[in-house]
Structure formats: C-alpha cells, structure tokens
Design a protein around this motif. Structure first.
Motif, PDB file in Angstrom:
ATOM      1  N   ILE A  25      59.343   2.844  25.305  1.00 50.27           N
ATOM      2  CA  ILE A  25      58.868   1.714  24.497  1.00 50.27           C
ATOM      3  C   ILE A  25      59.797   0.529  24.726  1.00 50.27           C
ATOM      4  CG2 ILE A  25      58.465   0.913  22.121  1.00 50.27           C
ATOM      5  CD1 ILE A  25      58.354   3.995  21.392  1.00 50.27           C
ATOM      6  N   ILE A  26      59.203  -0.639  24.911  1.00 53.10           N
ATOM      7  CA  ILE A  26      59.994  -1.874  24.929  1.00 53.10           C
ATOM      8  C   ILE A  26      59.419  -2.741  23.817  1.00 53.10           C
ATOM      9  CG2 ILE A  26      60.680  -3.920  26.256  1.00 53.10           C
ATOM     10  CD1 ILE A  26      60.296  -2.156  28.812  1.00 53.10           C
ATOM     11  N   MET A  27      60.272  -3.045  22.828  1.00 45.46           N
ATOM     12  CA  MET A  27      59.773  -3.740  21.644  1.00 45.46           C
ATOM     13  C   MET A  27      60.839  -4.679  21.117  1.00 45.46           C
ATOM     14  SD  MET A  27      58.122  -1.805  18.425  1.00 45.46           S
ATOM     15  CE  MET A  27      57.301  -2.634  17.102  1.00 45.46           C
ATOM     16  N   ASN A  28      60.448  -5.857  20.736  1.00 46.11           N
ATOM     17  CA  ASN A  28      61.400  -6.873  20.266  1.00 46.11           C
ATOM     18  C   ASN A  28      62.518  -7.053  21.300  1.00 46.11           C
ATOM     19  OD1 ASN A  28      59.866  -6.761  17.905  1.00 46.11           O
ATOM     20  ND2 ASN A  28      61.247  -5.329  16.905  1.00 46.11           N
ATOM     21  N   GLY A  29      62.151  -6.931  22.582  1.00 45.60           N
ATOM     22  CA  GLY A  29      63.124  -7.116  23.660  1.00 45.60           C
ATOM     23  C   GLY A  29      64.046  -5.932  23.867  1.00 45.60           C
ATOM     24  N   LYS A  30      63.883  -4.882  23.066  1.00 44.06           N
ATOM     25  CA  LYS A  30      64.789  -3.728  23.151  1.00 44.06           C
ATOM     26  C   LYS A  30      64.086  -2.567  23.861  1.00 44.06           C
ATOM     27  CE  LYS A  30      67.662  -0.908  20.239  1.00 44.06           C
ATOM     28  NZ  LYS A  30      67.458  -0.078  19.078  1.00 44.06           N
ATOM     29  N   ASP A 185      52.197   3.586  34.813  1.00 41.85           N
ATOM     30  CA  ASP A 185      51.700   2.402  34.123  1.00 41.85           C
ATOM     31  C   ASP A 185      52.753   1.795  33.194  1.00 41.85           C
ATOM     32  OD1 ASP A 185      49.089   1.699  34.979  1.00 41.85           O
ATOM     33  OD2 ASP A 185      48.344   3.575  34.107  1.00 41.85           O
ATOM     34  N   ILE A 186      52.714   0.468  33.115  1.00 46.74           N
ATOM     35  CA  ILE A 186      53.537  -0.266  32.155  1.00 46.74           C
ATOM     36  C   ILE A 186      52.557  -1.171  31.417  1.00 46.74           C
ATOM     37  CG2 ILE A 186      55.485  -1.854  31.832  1.00 46.74           C
ATOM     38  CD1 ILE A 186      56.457  -0.904  34.663  1.00 46.74           C
ATOM     39  N   GLU A 187      52.233  -0.778  30.196  1.00 50.31           N
ATOM     40  CA  GLU A 187      51.173  -1.476  29.471  1.00 50.31           C
ATOM     41  C   GLU A 187      51.743  -2.484  28.480  1.00 50.31           C
ATOM     42  OE1 GLU A 187      47.670   0.596  28.204  1.00 50.31           O
ATOM     43  OE2 GLU A 187      47.836  -0.225  26.190  1.00 50.31           O
ATOM     44  N   LEU A 188      51.103  -3.632  28.432  1.00 55.14           N
ATOM     45  CA  LEU A 188      51.461  -4.666  27.467  1.00 55.14           C
ATOM     46  C   LEU A 188      50.475  -4.588  26.304  1.00 55.14           C
ATOM     47  CD1 LEU A 188      53.301  -7.115  26.882  1.00 55.14           C
ATOM     48  CD2 LEU A 188      51.661  -8.536  28.089  1.00 55.14           C
ATOM     49  N   ILE A 202      49.460   3.434  21.928  1.00 51.42           N
ATOM     50  CA  ILE A 202      50.794   4.051  21.941  1.00 51.42           C
ATOM     51  C   ILE A 202      50.660   5.542  22.260  1.00 51.42           C
ATOM     52  CG2 ILE A 202      52.778   4.690  20.488  1.00 51.42           C
ATOM     53  CD1 ILE A 202      52.383   1.957  19.050  1.00 51.42           C
ATOM     54  N   ARG A 203      49.702   6.190  21.599  1.00 57.97           N
ATOM     55  CA  ARG A 203      49.484   7.627  21.849  1.00 57.97           C
ATOM     56  C   ARG A 203      49.131   7.897  23.308  1.00 57.97           C
ATOM     57  NH1 ARG A 203      46.610   8.168  16.474  1.00 57.97           N
ATOM     58  NH2 ARG A 203      44.723   7.616  17.597  1.00 57.97           N
ATOM     59  N   CYS A 204      48.208   7.086  23.849  1.00 58.84           N
ATOM     60  CA  CYS A 204      47.756   7.282  25.236  1.00 58.84           C
ATOM     61  C   CYS A 204      48.901   7.141  26.234  1.00 58.84           C
ATOM     62  CB  CYS A 204      46.672   6.260  25.592  1.00 58.84           C
ATOM     63  SG  CYS A 204      45.075   6.608  24.823  1.00 58.84           S
ATOM     64  N   VAL A 213      54.959  -1.836  26.418  1.00 55.91           N
ATOM     65  CA  VAL A 213      55.695  -3.034  26.003  1.00 55.91           C
ATOM     66  C   VAL A 213      54.916  -3.631  24.839  1.00 55.91           C
ATOM     67  CG1 VAL A 213      56.577  -5.303  26.716  1.00 55.91           C
ATOM     68  CG2 VAL A 213      56.457  -3.418  28.380  1.00 55.91           C
ATOM     69  N   ILE A 214      55.542  -3.680  23.675  1.00 61.04           N
ATOM     70  CA  ILE A 214      54.809  -4.099  22.474  1.00 61.04           C
ATOM     71  C   ILE A 214      55.152  -5.530  22.081  1.00 61.04           C
ATOM     72  CG2 ILE A 214      54.371  -3.578  20.037  1.00 61.04           C
ATOM     73  CD1 ILE A 214      55.074  -0.620  20.732  1.00 61.04           C
ATOM     74  N   LEU A 215      54.165  -6.414  22.212  1.00 60.90           N
ATOM     75  CA  LEU A 215      54.304  -7.792  21.722  1.00 60.90           C
ATOM     76  C   LEU A 215      53.897  -7.827  20.262  1.00 60.90           C
ATOM     77  CD1 LEU A 215      52.785 -10.259  24.347  1.00 60.90           C
ATOM     78  CD2 LEU A 215      55.175  -9.985  23.706  1.00 60.90           C
ATOM     79  N   ASN A 216      53.230  -6.764  19.852  1.00 56.97           N
ATOM     80  CA  ASN A 216      52.745  -6.555  18.506  1.00 56.97           C
ATOM     81  C   ASN A 216      51.613  -7.491  18.151  1.00 56.97           C
ATOM     82  OD1 ASN A 216      52.445  -5.899  15.760  1.00 56.97           O
ATOM     83  ND2 ASN A 216      54.423  -4.932  15.872  1.00 56.97           N
ATOM     84  N   ASN A 217      51.923  -8.731  17.821  1.00 55.95           N
ATOM     85  CA  ASN A 217      50.818  -9.644  17.592  1.00 55.95           C
ATOM     86  C   ASN A 217      50.801 -10.609  18.750  1.00 55.95           C
ATOM     87  OD1 ASN A 217      50.289  -8.347  15.260  1.00 55.95           O
ATOM     88  ND2 ASN A 217      51.423  -9.765  13.973  1.00 55.95           N
TER      89      ASN A 217
END
Length: 263
Positions: A25-30, A185-188, A202-204, A213-217
């Motif tokens: 997981i890549i989230m909030n730049g982390k 795969d690297i999914e945004l 996320i599950r998939c 990679v989670i931009l969230n909104n």
C-alpha cells in the motif's frame, strides 16, 4: 490452518510471506511493505483483543485517509469479528439508523454519541506488540458473516447486506480474472476506501500480491497525473464523472501513458 475460514486472508498471508519487501500500500505518500502490512494486521489483532472485542462482535469502521482502517479490517477477519463499513460522509440520521440496527461493540474513525468509539489517530500502533497468540477456540466457517454494508436507502430505509468470507473472496477472484490483474500491477485508487468499490479494489490488489496507491478522494488532475508518472501506474479505479473530467482537463496528456495503463 487458522485462516481456513477466510480464503482472502490465506492468500494475503501467503503474499506477505513471499513478497515481504514489496510495497503493498502507498498512502499519504507513505509506503507500506507486505511485511509491514502483516505486522500491523497482527498488531491490530492485539488492539482489538485489548479492547475486549471478541468473535461475532460487530464493529463499525469509517475511514477518510486512514491506513489503520485496513489493518483493523483484516485483523477482524482473523478474530471473526464482523466489520460494518460506513461511508465517512454519512449524515447523522443514516449513522444513527445503522448504529441502532447493528448495536456495535465499538465504532472506529468517528465519535459516536451512543456507543464506545475511538478515532484512528488515538490508537497507537507504535507501542503495541504484534500478537502471536492468535489461536482461538471458536471455529469460523467460510459462510460466517465477514462484513455488512448498507444500501444507500434511496427507496425506504437502508438495508444491511451481509457478506460472508466466501462472498468477498469469490468476488475479488472473479474481478481479478475479469480485469486480468497480475502481481505486477500498481493500481491508483481515487476513491474513498470505506466505499464498497474502494474497499473492493483493496481486496483485489492485495489478493494478487500487487501494489495499491491510494489517493483516497480524487483530488485534482495534476496530482492524478503525477502519481501515474511517479509510481508507474498500470491501472486505476475512479468514478465515471472523474474520468470524464480528467479527459476534459488533461487533453492529450493522459494518452502519454497509454502503453503502461492496462485498465
């Protein structure tokens, strides 16, 4: 096998073993590696146990941009705790309706007026040890309820949709097969993670041992294109309106990535 009831968890644990240094997981730049994901899921098990949350209890999870949501979500699977996922933007009336229906043992990610609740930033993952003692005397089955999602309630009151461990696993595997996802795969993801679509992605991805990679909104087109470039994104999940907007605003820029984006 202690994860026998949850084929999804079984696969994710294998990925944690086999790809420990890879980014999950890549989230909030982390960046969170598969190894760190496993450690934090087991820490979350300790946290739930310390809060006296037990098998077949129900907890409400609501998240904005909180990676702890993901750890607690999978920790619940280990303990056989039912997750009730709500949209962080839920209005008060909907929230009260769901709380009353569910009678949660605990609410995470928002302050409840009627039930014990805690914000994610009040939970300290740093200070807790991961649990090794995960054996429980309770036997779960694949048909036990893993999570409950409520419909929007456009006609009448919202209805709680119960999903078993088998349901969520079958759904994720079918979608992966249909899209043709691989572990490269690297999914945004430009969607809230507490939405059925966002959570489903996320599950998939974790089932495949790929990276999300989670931009969230969906913030803005610039952030979006920057992320595609920076993380070598191979696919993305957004709602149609956001996609139309990207096409309109980015002009031909998005087409520069046509070779690397598969879906």
């Amino acid at each position: 096998n202690m994860y026998e009831h949850s084929p999804l968890l079984q696969s994710i644990m294998k990925n944690i073993e086999n790809n420990s240094s890879k980014a999950a997981i890549i989230m909030n730049g982390k960046e969170i590696s598969y190894n760190a994901l496993g450690k934090n899921i087991h820490k979350a098990v300790s946290i739930l146990k310390s809060m006296n949350i037990d098998t077949h209890d129900k907890i409400i999870l609501s998240a904005h941009k909180d990676v702890e949501f993901i750890y607690l979500y999978f920790a619940s699977h280990i303990l056989g705790v039912t997750n009730v996922i709500i949209d962080a933007e839920s209005n008060q009336e909907r929230l009260l309706y769901i709380e009353n229906k569910i009678q949660p043992t605990y609410c995470f990610g928002y302050k409840s007026k009627n039930f014990p609740s805690i914000m994610f930033n009040e939970i300290s993952f740093e200070e807790i040890n991961e649990t090794t003692d995960t054996d429980t005397n309770v036997t779960f089955s694949k048909d036990d309820i893993a999570e409950i999602l409520f419909t929007t309630g456009t006609t009448g009151a919202p209805k709680g949709v119960c999903l078993s461990y088998n349901n969520i696993y079958s759904s994720a595997s079918n979608i992966n097969e249909y899209i043709g996802n691989t572990n490269n795969d690297i999914e945004l993801l430009g969607l809230p993670i507490c939405h059925s679509f966002g959570l489903g992605r996320i599950r998939c991805i974790l089932l495949k041992g790929a990276t999300i990679v989670i931009l969230n909104n969906f913030a803005n087109v610039r952030t979006f294109l920057k992320a595609i470039e920076r993380y070598h994104i191979t696919g993305f999940g957004i709602v149609p309106a956001a996609w139309a907007y990207i096409r309109k605003v980015s002009g031909t820029r998005i087409s520069q990535y046509s070779n690397q984006i598969h879906y």
